[in-house]
Design an enzyme around this catalytic site. Sequence first.
Site, PDB file in Angstrom:
ATOM      1  N   HIS A 305       0.851  -1.184   0.000  1.00 44.92           N
ATOM      2  CA  HIS A 305       0.000   0.000   0.000  1.00 44.92           C
ATOM      3  C   HIS A 305       0.887   1.234   0.000  1.00 44.92           C
ATOM      4  CE1 HIS A 305      -3.145   2.805   1.168  1.00 44.92           C
ATOM      5  NE2 HIS A 305      -3.990   1.875   0.767  1.00 44.92           N
ATOM      6  N   ASP A 362      -7.920  -5.441   0.252  1.00 43.89           N
ATOM      7  CA  ASP A 362      -8.424  -6.347  -0.784  1.00 43.89           C
ATOM      8  C   ASP A 362      -8.042  -7.804  -0.551  1.00 43.89           C
ATOM      9  OD1 ASP A 362      -9.655  -4.402  -2.408  1.00 43.89           O
ATOM     10  OD2 ASP A 362      -7.697  -3.763  -3.126  1.00 43.89           O
TER      11      ASP A 362
HETATM   12  N1  ACO Z   1       3.991  -7.750  -4.730  1.00 45.20           N
HETATM   13  C1  ACO Z   1       5.320  -7.721  -4.946  1.00 45.20           C
HETATM   14  N2  ACO Z   1       6.069  -6.612  -4.842  1.00 45.20           N
HETATM   15  C2  ACO Z   1       5.447  -5.476  -4.506  1.00 45.20           C
HETATM   16  C3  ACO Z   1       4.068  -5.416  -4.258  1.00 45.20           C
HETATM   17  C4  ACO Z   1       3.323  -6.615  -4.365  1.00 45.20           C
HETATM   18  N3  ACO Z   1       2.012  -6.645  -4.156  1.00 45.20           N
HETATM   19  N4  ACO Z   1       3.710  -4.159  -3.958  1.00 45.20           N
HETATM   20  C5  ACO Z   1       4.833  -3.424  -4.002  1.00 45.20           C
HETATM   21  N5  ACO Z   1       5.885  -4.233  -4.334  1.00 45.20           N
HETATM   22  C6  ACO Z   1       7.299  -3.838  -4.428  1.00 45.20           C
HETATM   23  C7  ACO Z   1       7.591  -3.070  -5.706  1.00 45.20           C
HETATM   24  O1  ACO Z   1       7.994  -3.933  -6.754  1.00 45.20           O
HETATM   25  C8  ACO Z   1       8.704  -2.162  -5.257  1.00 45.20           C
HETATM   26  O2  ACO Z   1       9.882  -2.926  -5.171  1.00 45.20           O
HETATM   27  P1  ACO Z   1      11.313  -2.263  -5.562  1.00 45.20           P
HETATM   28  O3  ACO Z   1      11.529  -1.196  -4.531  1.00 45.20           O
HETATM   29  O4  ACO Z   1      12.273  -3.381  -5.496  1.00 45.20           O
HETATM   30  O5  ACO Z   1      11.156  -1.709  -6.937  1.00 45.20           O
HETATM   31  C9  ACO Z   1       8.323  -1.799  -3.825  1.00 45.20           C
HETATM   32  O6  ACO Z   1       7.540  -2.917  -3.353  1.00 45.20           O
HETATM   33  C10 ACO Z   1       7.511  -0.522  -3.687  1.00 45.20           C
HETATM   34  O7  ACO Z   1       6.409  -0.602  -4.585  1.00 45.20           O
HETATM   35  P2  ACO Z   1       5.789   0.650  -5.326  1.00 45.20           P
HETATM   36  O8  ACO Z   1       5.107   0.174  -6.558  1.00 45.20           O
HETATM   37  O9  ACO Z   1       6.791   1.733  -5.443  1.00 45.20           O
HETATM   38  O10 ACO Z   1       4.712   1.103  -4.256  1.00 45.20           O
HETATM   39  P3  ACO Z   1       3.473   2.039  -4.545  1.00 45.20           P
HETATM   40  O11 ACO Z   1       3.189   2.734  -3.279  1.00 45.20           O
HETATM   41  O12 ACO Z   1       3.717   2.884  -5.757  1.00 45.20           O
HETATM   42  O13 ACO Z   1       2.309   1.016  -4.927  1.00 45.20           O
HETATM   43  C11 ACO Z   1       0.517  -0.511  -4.707  1.00 45.20           C
HETATM   44  C12 ACO Z   1       1.320   0.619  -4.040  1.00 45.20           C
HETATM   45  C13 ACO Z   1       0.047  -0.057  -6.110  1.00 45.20           C
HETATM   46  C14 ACO Z   1      -0.714  -0.805  -3.871  1.00 45.20           C
HETATM   47  C15 ACO Z   1       1.387  -1.775  -4.822  1.00 45.20           C
HETATM   48  O14 ACO Z   1       1.766  -2.208  -3.536  1.00 45.20           O
HETATM   49  C16 ACO Z   1       0.714  -2.899  -5.598  1.00 45.20           C
HETATM   50  O15 ACO Z   1       0.783  -2.936  -6.832  1.00 45.20           O
HETATM   51  N6  ACO Z   1       0.025  -3.861  -4.873  1.00 45.20           N
HETATM   52  C17 ACO Z   1      -0.695  -4.910  -5.550  1.00 45.20           C
HETATM   53  C18 ACO Z   1      -2.053  -4.405  -6.043  1.00 45.20           C
HETATM   54  C19 ACO Z   1      -2.992  -4.137  -4.893  1.00 45.20           C
HETATM   55  O16 ACO Z   1      -3.151  -4.916  -3.972  1.00 45.20           O
HETATM   56  N7  ACO Z   1      -3.681  -2.992  -4.994  1.00 45.20           N
HETATM   57  C20 ACO Z   1      -4.686  -2.583  -4.001  1.00 45.20           C
HETATM   58  C21 ACO Z   1      -4.126  -1.491  -3.131  1.00 45.20           C
HETATM   59  S1  ACO Z   1      -5.273  -1.030  -1.893  1.00 45.20           S
HETATM   60  C22 ACO Z   1      -6.423  -0.167  -2.724  1.00 45.20           C
HETATM   61  O17 ACO Z   1      -6.185   0.538  -3.660  1.00 45.20           O
HETATM   62  C23 ACO Z   1      -7.735  -0.364  -2.354  1.00 45.20           C
END
Ligand code: ACO
Length: 427
Positions: A305, A362
């Site tokens: 998140h 979620d």
């Molecule tokens: N699985 C694996 N790796 C992940 C995940 C995940 N679910 N989420 C983040 N990461 C990793 C990224 O690859 C990144 O790694 P790095 O630093 O080596 O490049 C690091 O964690 C940070 O991730 P970002 O994408 O920079 O984080 P951001 O805050 O931009 O994204 C998000 C947040 C979109 C929710 C992300 O965690 C994600 O894609 N999660 C999966 C989708 C999801 O569950 N969405 C619902 C969110 S809650 C809502 O909107 C209701």
Amino acid sequence: MSDRATIELDGVTFDAPVIVGSEGERALDIRRLRLDTGLVTYDPGYGNTGSAQSAITFIDGEAGVLRYRGYPIEELTDASFLGVSYLLIHGELPTSEELERFRRNITLHTLLREDMRPFFDAFPTDAHPMAILASATNALSTFYQDHYDPSDPDDVEISIYRLMAKLPTVAAWSYKRSIGQPYIYPSNELGYAENFLSMMFAVPAEPYVCDQDVADALELLLILHADHEQNCSTSTVRMVGSSHLNLFGSISAGITALWGPRHGGANQDVVQTLMQIHESDDDVKAFVARAKDPKDPFRLPGFGHRVYKNYDPRARIIKEIADRVVGKLVGADPLFEVAQRLEEVALNDDFFVERKLYPNVDFYSGLIYRSMGIPLPMFPVLFALGRLPGWIAQWKEMTEDPHTRINRPRQVYVGAGYRTFVPTDER
Ligand code: ACO
């Protein structure tokens, strides 16, 4: 603590006042930055940008705290969804008379105009219900053109009742369309969640009896989704609304933003992923390895998140409901066991620990919807029904805020420099 920050560049000094929020969070007020210095800020994804001063929802992502209008989410689980909606929209918990009036005004508007029926028939039967929901919400505006002035409080009030009342009907009808069953009309003597379940699952040929535990669990899920400050869909509602568009069109834009798999579409993805894991002989570790592989675009849906760097407090509550409701409704769901194992493996894995990736709202919600018999594509629709009062409250706060200007970010241009046009036959 200093109340100003100084930025110095090429002999130009800019003094940015520090704004302090009611929970002590500090922000640099850079509203005059470009005017005084010619500089803009660069913040893709807006991770460091406060786009509004808001009094609706407080999140402390490090501590895993979520409060609506000051009330911790854990204390609102016994309230009704309409009571929480009133709180978000009007700022205070309603008295019983206020709640009754609010409920009555909403139930008076649950019917759709009959002219809307053919609208549903026009979609292909496999249309995603989020596309129908967003389209129908925008289409609703065409019936109320004399009541959608964003600066007229009476127009706003009736639009709020209409949206709160009609969205469950639209949502249920989009499902009925997909399975070819007759549309079921709303029933005003039922509660908000029960009425929705009845429009989803009743058929004209038989009486429908709603399971009270299912209705209660749905009501609670709606409350847990009701607002989450400046997330992607809410910022979209504010952005679109800042152009002085009516409430229907602004909410329709928010629904579309919510549909994305990185946002509200993740609840559908979670269950699909759990199914894939189950079909692969429960090889949880293989999926965790894929999520960690930088060459693989796969991410674990339902994990991570932007704001929470701790367990999402909503996920904690939802996991408890899942434990109770899934067990009661379908007995032992193998996917629930896969989810628990996946959570355990991820939470003990260095990759997830270092990046502070925890289950989000979620992760377990889809398993509850599934146990209620709600089909996968409807999961984000349920998220939208829950988020509606939050979007309304944020839109209303934005339109009433004297500081609101049309949302219009700047950019750092990195394209070609000046060049002259070359006619086609000379290229
Ligand atoms: N699985 C694996 N790796 C992940 C995940 C995940 N679910 N989420 C983040 N990461 C990793 C990224 O690859 C990144 O790694 P790095 O630093 O080596 O490049 C690091 O964690 C940070 O991730 P970002 O994408 O920079 O984080 P951001 O805050 O931009 O994204 C998000 C947040 C979109 C929710 C992300 O965690 C994600 O894609 N999660 C999966 C989708 C999801 O569950 N969405 C619902 C969110 S809650 C809502 O909107 C209701």
